[in-house]
Motif scaffolding. Structure first.
Motif, PDB file in Angstrom:
ATOM      1  N   ASN A 189       7.888 -21.175   5.846  1.00  0.00           N
ATOM      2  CA  ASN A 189       7.010 -22.164   6.490  1.00  0.00           C
ATOM      3  C   ASN A 189       6.113 -21.527   7.551  1.00  0.00           C
ATOM      4  O   ASN A 189       5.552 -22.220   8.395  1.00  0.00           O
ATOM      5  N   SER A 190       5.981 -20.210   7.493  1.00  0.00           N
ATOM      6  CA  SER A 190       5.172 -19.520   8.501  1.00  0.00           C
ATOM      7  C   SER A 190       3.713 -19.361   8.072  1.00  0.00           C
ATOM      8  O   SER A 190       2.942 -18.690   8.750  1.00  0.00           O
ATOM      9  N   TYR A 191       3.338 -19.950   6.957  1.00  0.00           N
ATOM     10  CA  TYR A 191       1.956 -19.867   6.495  1.00  0.00           C
ATOM     11  C   TYR A 191       1.599 -21.136   5.737  1.00  0.00           C
ATOM     12  O   TYR A 191       2.460 -21.969   5.436  1.00  0.00           O
ATOM     13  N   GLU A 192       0.315 -21.281   5.417  1.00  0.00           N
ATOM     14  CA  GLU A 192      -0.159 -22.392   4.599  1.00  0.00           C
ATOM     15  C   GLU A 192      -1.193 -21.882   3.597  1.00  0.00           C
ATOM     16  O   GLU A 192      -1.793 -20.831   3.802  1.00  0.00           O
ATOM     17  N   TYR A 225      -6.006 -18.356  -0.501  1.00  0.00           N
ATOM     18  CA  TYR A 225      -5.373 -17.523   0.512  1.00  0.00           C
ATOM     19  C   TYR A 225      -4.082 -18.177   1.001  1.00  0.00           C
ATOM     20  O   TYR A 225      -3.961 -19.409   1.005  1.00  0.00           O
ATOM     21  N   ALA A 226      -3.158 -17.330   1.431  1.00  0.00           N
ATOM     22  CA  ALA A 226      -2.038 -17.774   2.256  1.00  0.00           C
ATOM     23  C   ALA A 226      -2.387 -17.366   3.682  1.00  0.00           C
ATOM     24  O   ALA A 226      -2.655 -16.188   3.945  1.00  0.00           O
ATOM     25  N   VAL A 227      -2.409 -18.326   4.599  1.00  0.00           N
ATOM     26  CA  VAL A 227      -2.936 -18.071   5.946  1.00  0.00           C
ATOM     27  C   VAL A 227      -1.887 -18.406   7.007  1.00  0.00           C
ATOM     28  O   VAL A 227      -1.232 -19.454   6.938  1.00  0.00           O
ATOM     29  N   SER A 228      -1.750 -17.523   7.974  1.00  0.00           N
ATOM     30  CA  SER A 228      -0.855 -17.754   9.104  1.00  0.00           C
ATOM     31  C   SER A 228      -1.636 -17.616  10.407  1.00  0.00           C
ATOM     32  O   SER A 228      -2.486 -16.732  10.549  1.00  0.00           O
ATOM     33  N   LYS A 237      -4.816 -12.687   0.421  1.00  0.00           N
ATOM     34  CA  LYS A 237      -5.602 -13.096  -0.747  1.00  0.00           C
ATOM     35  C   LYS A 237      -4.704 -13.115  -1.981  1.00  0.00           C
ATOM     36  O   LYS A 237      -4.032 -12.134  -2.296  1.00  0.00           O
ATOM     37  N   ILE A 238      -4.717 -14.256  -2.707  1.00  0.00           N
ATOM     38  CA  ILE A 238      -3.816 -14.426  -3.845  1.00  0.00           C
ATOM     39  C   ILE A 238      -4.549 -14.423  -5.177  1.00  0.00           C
ATOM     40  O   ILE A 238      -4.165 -13.714  -6.107  1.00  0.00           O
ATOM     41  N   SER A 284      -4.201  -8.272  -1.118  1.00  0.00           N
ATOM     42  CA  SER A 284      -4.481  -7.600   0.134  1.00  0.00           C
ATOM     43  C   SER A 284      -4.423  -8.607   1.263  1.00  0.00           C
ATOM     44  O   SER A 284      -4.550  -9.809   1.044  1.00  0.00           O
ATOM     45  N   SER A 285      -4.202  -8.118   2.461  1.00  0.00           N
ATOM     46  CA  SER A 285      -4.153  -8.980   3.636  1.00  0.00           C
ATOM     47  C   SER A 285      -5.341  -8.698   4.532  1.00  0.00           C
ATOM     48  O   SER A 285      -5.825  -7.564   4.629  1.00  0.00           O
ATOM     49  N   ILE A 286      -5.821  -9.762   5.162  1.00  0.00           N
ATOM     50  CA  ILE A 286      -6.984  -9.664   6.037  1.00  0.00           C
ATOM     51  C   ILE A 286      -6.595 -10.193   7.409  1.00  0.00           C
ATOM     52  O   ILE A 286      -6.175 -11.344   7.538  1.00  0.00           O
TER      53      ILE A 286
END
Length: 278
Positions: free
Chosen positions: A47-50, A144-147, A122-123, A103-105
């Motif tokens: 639950n640390s991202y959306e 994206y999965a965003v935190s 990025k998914i 990759s993560s941004i």
């Protein structure tokens, strides 16, 4: 009237699908991924991202892809109501050596009073091209999965797949064509529903005529009339059997196709410990 209404609904549904398909001249995938329409249905363990879907449009696909990070930055800034940005930092990092597409941004927005940090994974991506008058326009979607808490984020592991297994099978077993539509093949699903509806109507119609012939034979003793009615009954019986056999084959195809045919891409999420150092 009751028989005409379901058939009319099927025809309208298939027509709508075909009309929409005519507007799109090209696309990155055969079927629009599920997450494009509703990313909220994706199951997640952490639950640390959306999940967020960023949409960008333009006349050049290359430019849209090149400016993908800027589109994400603008989207987050607007969504989070971040105003008065005096500095913005972008960090790109591949956090999964087994998948170069993931990759993560890292994004950092500095204002006069605070600093807002984000980590975005990025998914998947998808694009469509539509013909508008004399020009073309691309619509590009990125999932994206965003935190908003980069220092305390554990992303799940994401897998993009076009396989559905039993999810499509049990739906098509209950309502033929439902499994295909669930997988994104609305045209194929509509044709299966329409085909079985027509065949079902044919079975009912031919059987009613066949029984009518039998009833007429029981009320006459004229040999010639009985012979004619008998031949007619045999003919309609053959047509009925053809409808039954064709419906059975189509239903079987419906079950096999709903299981083995690829569908729209979906996101499969499994527990993971993918982290990011900001």
């Amino acid at each position: 009237m009751k028989k005409i209404l379901p058939l009319t609904l099927v025809i309208l549904m298939v027509s709508a699908v075909m009309a929409d398909a005519q507007k799109v001249v090209s696309r990155s995938e055969k079927h629009k991924p599920q997450w494009v329409n509703n990313h909220l249905k994706i199951k997640q363990f952490s639950n640390s991202y959306e999940f967020l879907t960023v949409t960008d449009t333009g006349h050049s696909l290359e430019n849209i892809k090149a400016n993908g990070t800027l589109a994400l930055s603008s989207y987050l800034q607007k969504q989070s109501h971040i105003k008065g940005v005096i500095d913005r930092k972008i960090i790109l990092k591949n956090t999964d050596t087994t998948n170069s597409n993931e990759s993560s941004i890292g994004l950092s927005f500095k204002t006069e009073s605070s600093t807002e940090d984000f980590i975005c994974r990025k998914i998947d991506t998808y694009w469509e091209c539509r013909k508008l008058n004399r020009s073309t326009q691309y619509t590009h979607y990125t999932l994206y999965a965003v935190s908003h808490n980069p220092n305390n984020t554990e992303f799940d592991r994401f897998e993009v797949t076009d396989r559905y297994g039993a999810r499509g099978l049990w739906r098509s077993a209950i309502v033929p064509g439902w499994g295909q539509m669930y997988k994104g093949s609305y045209g194929k699903g509509g044709l299966i529903i329409g085909g079985l509806t027509l065949l079902g109507g044919g079975i009912v119609y031919t059987e009613s005529i066949r029984r009518s012939c039998i009833a007429q034979m029981s009320h006459t003793h004229n040999g010639n009339i009985i012979k004619q009615l008998s031949a007619r009954e045999a003919g309609w019986s053959t047509v009925r059997n053809i409808c039954i056999g064709t419906a059975a084959v189509l239903y079987l195809y419906n079950l096999i196709d709903s299981t083995v045919a690829p569908g729209a891409k979906r996101i499969k999420v499994t527990p993971g410990t993918v982290t990011f150092d900001f």
